[in-house]
Write a protein that holds these residues in place. Sequence first.
Motif, PDB file in Angstrom:
ATOM      1  N   SER A 189       3.154  -1.126   8.658  1.00  0.00           N
ATOM      2  CA  SER A 189       4.510  -0.777   8.251  1.00  0.00           C
ATOM      3  C   SER A 189       5.507  -1.892   8.534  1.00  0.00           C
ATOM      4  N   LEU A 190       6.607  -1.884   7.788  1.00  0.00           N
ATOM      5  CA  LEU A 190       7.729  -2.786   8.050  1.00  0.00           C
ATOM      6  C   LEU A 190       8.923  -2.013   8.604  1.00  0.00           C
ATOM      7  N   ASP A 191       8.655  -0.863   9.215  1.00  0.00           N
ATOM      8  CA  ASP A 191       9.677  -0.012   9.827  1.00  0.00           C
ATOM      9  C   ASP A 191       9.758  -0.357  11.315  1.00  0.00           C
ATOM     10  N   ILE A 250      -7.685   5.889   4.496  1.00  0.00           N
ATOM     11  CA  ILE A 250      -6.470   5.105   4.312  1.00  0.00           C
ATOM     12  C   ILE A 250      -5.522   5.375   5.475  1.00  0.00           C
ATOM     13  N   ALA A 251      -4.886   4.333   5.981  1.00  0.00           N
ATOM     14  CA  ALA A 251      -3.738   4.472   6.884  1.00  0.00           C
ATOM     15  C   ALA A 251      -2.614   3.703   6.201  1.00  0.00           C
ATOM     16  N   SER A 252      -1.733   4.422   5.509  1.00  0.00           N
ATOM     17  CA  SER A 252      -0.896   3.797   4.488  1.00  0.00           C
ATOM     18  C   SER A 252       0.274   2.985   5.017  1.00  0.00           C
ATOM     19  N   ASN A 253       0.915   3.419   6.105  1.00  0.00           N
ATOM     20  CA  ASN A 253       2.084   2.682   6.623  1.00  0.00           C
ATOM     21  C   ASN A 253       2.220   2.963   8.106  1.00  0.00           C
ATOM     22  N   ILE A 260      -0.151  -4.826   3.850  1.00  0.00           N
ATOM     23  CA  ILE A 260       1.192  -4.342   4.171  1.00  0.00           C
ATOM     24  C   ILE A 260       1.415  -2.991   3.497  1.00  0.00           C
ATOM     25  N   GLY A 261       1.945  -2.037   4.270  1.00  0.00           N
ATOM     26  CA  GLY A 261       2.385  -0.753   3.731  1.00  0.00           C
ATOM     27  C   GLY A 261       3.831  -0.571   4.144  1.00  0.00           C
ATOM     28  N   SER A 262       4.750  -1.126   3.376  1.00  0.00           N
ATOM     29  CA  SER A 262       6.131  -1.317   3.832  1.00  0.00           C
ATOM     30  C   SER A 262       6.877  -0.019   4.109  1.00  0.00           C
ATOM     31  N   LEU A 267       0.804  -1.225   0.000  1.00  0.00           N
ATOM     32  CA  LEU A 267       0.000   0.000   0.000  1.00  0.00           C
ATOM     33  C   LEU A 267       0.834   1.270   0.000  1.00  0.00           C
ATOM     34  N   HIS A 268       2.134   1.179   0.336  1.00  0.00           N
ATOM     35  CA  HIS A 268       2.932   2.406   0.417  1.00  0.00           C
ATOM     36  C   HIS A 268       4.414   2.095   0.253  1.00  0.00           C
ATOM     37  N   PHE A 269       4.963   2.526  -0.876  1.00  0.00           N
ATOM     38  CA  PHE A 269       6.401   2.412  -1.093  1.00  0.00           C
ATOM     39  C   PHE A 269       6.840   3.501  -2.064  1.00  0.00           C
ATOM     40  N   HIS A 270       8.167   3.567  -2.320  1.00  0.00           N
ATOM     41  CA  HIS A 270       8.740   4.654  -3.126  1.00  0.00           C
ATOM     42  C   HIS A 270       9.702   4.066  -4.156  1.00  0.00           C
ATOM     43  N   PRO A 271       9.221   3.474  -5.242  1.00  0.00           N
ATOM     44  CA  PRO A 271      10.103   2.734  -6.156  1.00  0.00           C
ATOM     45  C   PRO A 271      11.210   3.561  -6.812  1.00  0.00           C
TER      46      PRO A 271
END
Length: 592
Positions: free
Chosen positions: A403-405, A322-325, A499-501, A7-11
Amino acid sequence: MDNYFDLHFHPLAKMHLASNKDDPSNKAKDDMEKPITMSKDFRDYTDESVLRRFESQCCVDYLEEGKVKLGIAAVGALEFGVASSKGFIADVLKTQLKKPIDNTYFNAVREGEVSYLKLFLKEVMRYMELRKLDKDQKSTKESKLNLISRFSKNEEELDARPNLILAIEGGHNLCMKKIGNTLDYDDFKEFQNNPYFNSIDGISKDKHNPSKVLKRLYESLKGAKIDLLYLSLTHLTYIPEQHLGTHAFGAKGLKHPSFYPFGHGLSEVGKDVVLTAYGLEDSIEKKKDTGVLIDVKNLSLKSREDLYALRRVKDCSHIPLIASNVGVTGYSLNGWKDNLEVEKCVNHVDQGIKTVKVHNKPKVAGYWGNDIKKKFTFNSCTINLMDEDIVEIAKSDGLIGVSLDVDILGHNSNSTNNESACEFLTTSDFSYYFPYTSIRKLEYASMEEIRTEESWFQPNRRDVHPLSLCFNIIHIMAVIGLKTKQNQLKKKPQKFICIGSNFDGFIEPVKFCSDSRYFGDLQACLMKWLPVAAKKYQKVNGGTKDLFSFIQKNDYLKEVVSGILYNNGHDFLKSRGFLASEKIEKKVDIES
């Protein structure tokens, strides 16, 4: 599983920073889909935890390798506070070694040479360059990615390449003023030859109005067949030239006065932006109230409450949130208030910015282990979700990206550790939530204490156990299952979670899924640890016996995990009109 959703990343974010020089011979511009490169000298010089932040990538090549087929690419200009901060990024930029990122972008932000809107558009152009189209605006074989939208009826299956929708990370991206300047506006002449963005320069009379900028931007992107799923109103810093709302403190790896929160909830301008986003037409069917969604991530607690109140008054509560990460505090609002450690709270004045440094006792998620029991606690800082936030999102039929933080998920430690969580609130927010605690009676932090805090801004490596992630997921399921009337929901509690990594966001990633190539490892972790987390959570926090029925049913566990890792996100996008065709994607099952 065959595919994954994020749902949330920065490619493109890190490569965009690495290749920002205007020199056309810069080869990195031709390799935007690749990971950034780090020299041996740089690796030898740099702290391991800093390297982990640079290596937590989701570049296009990594997305393909990790089978992340569908996701939301957040685009956001680097803020002045980030570019000017102390901390690990500043240390990297000061090195004389060959660095993975370039100073050009940072210097332009620090010197106020450009507006946030122009920086935003330049990054969007990167996505357009990788999405090569033929004369019929169809993806060619040379395309590195596929941008899907509601603005054309796509009857084909999802592309084998990464399929992305864009999002705006931070309302500052709508600002046409040059950074740090409240009077000088940017020009957009360099976009005059772009058939989609040439109209941006024509809104000079609306320069002061971010709502009108959002509308014009949305229409320009629509013409390019580029869509927006959500807008985060705030990011990490206070933006004086365009204040939309108070942000939650969430930058312990960086130091600058703008990271301290400012204000008291949503501003009137911020409220106008919300209503404009909701009123945009979504597709060729010209439906309203379904345009751009609002992401609650990075909003302060008061700003989130203001948002929910505005939605009720304006009859927008049916539009998904939305709650993105994010992670969870583990608390209801009253529980969070009751666990304030007043004796540790201090008035805090740093470089003229006055806040209250708040300490809160973290909520226990559960215990695990035999010989030495480890206590797992949630991160109780208000950048994370209260139970009330979870209920609001579920009632709106929204989506929560976990989040994966490691800085978001909480911690695991020996059970004797009673470390409290601390953050900063504005004085007005502190008075609002703790009206019977006099700010005047709180002591002031000494200069020595403030200097000591700079140790926060040195990254510390922490290997967060998979249970920390699973406890966050379990708590969301428990809150929705126990605190929301089931007749108000359209689906089961686990269907609201994905997942919003936040990969490529300079995060400290979890060890068991350090970048987008390792979503398969994340799948194995959830299959193993989610039932353990459910049992341990119930021992501490209670709940009905049938709340986590997947504990005893392996097939149901597979269904829950496949939902979190792909199907829930896919189904949400389908319900929003992004995936119109029944042929686009079939549900996938996890292999035994």
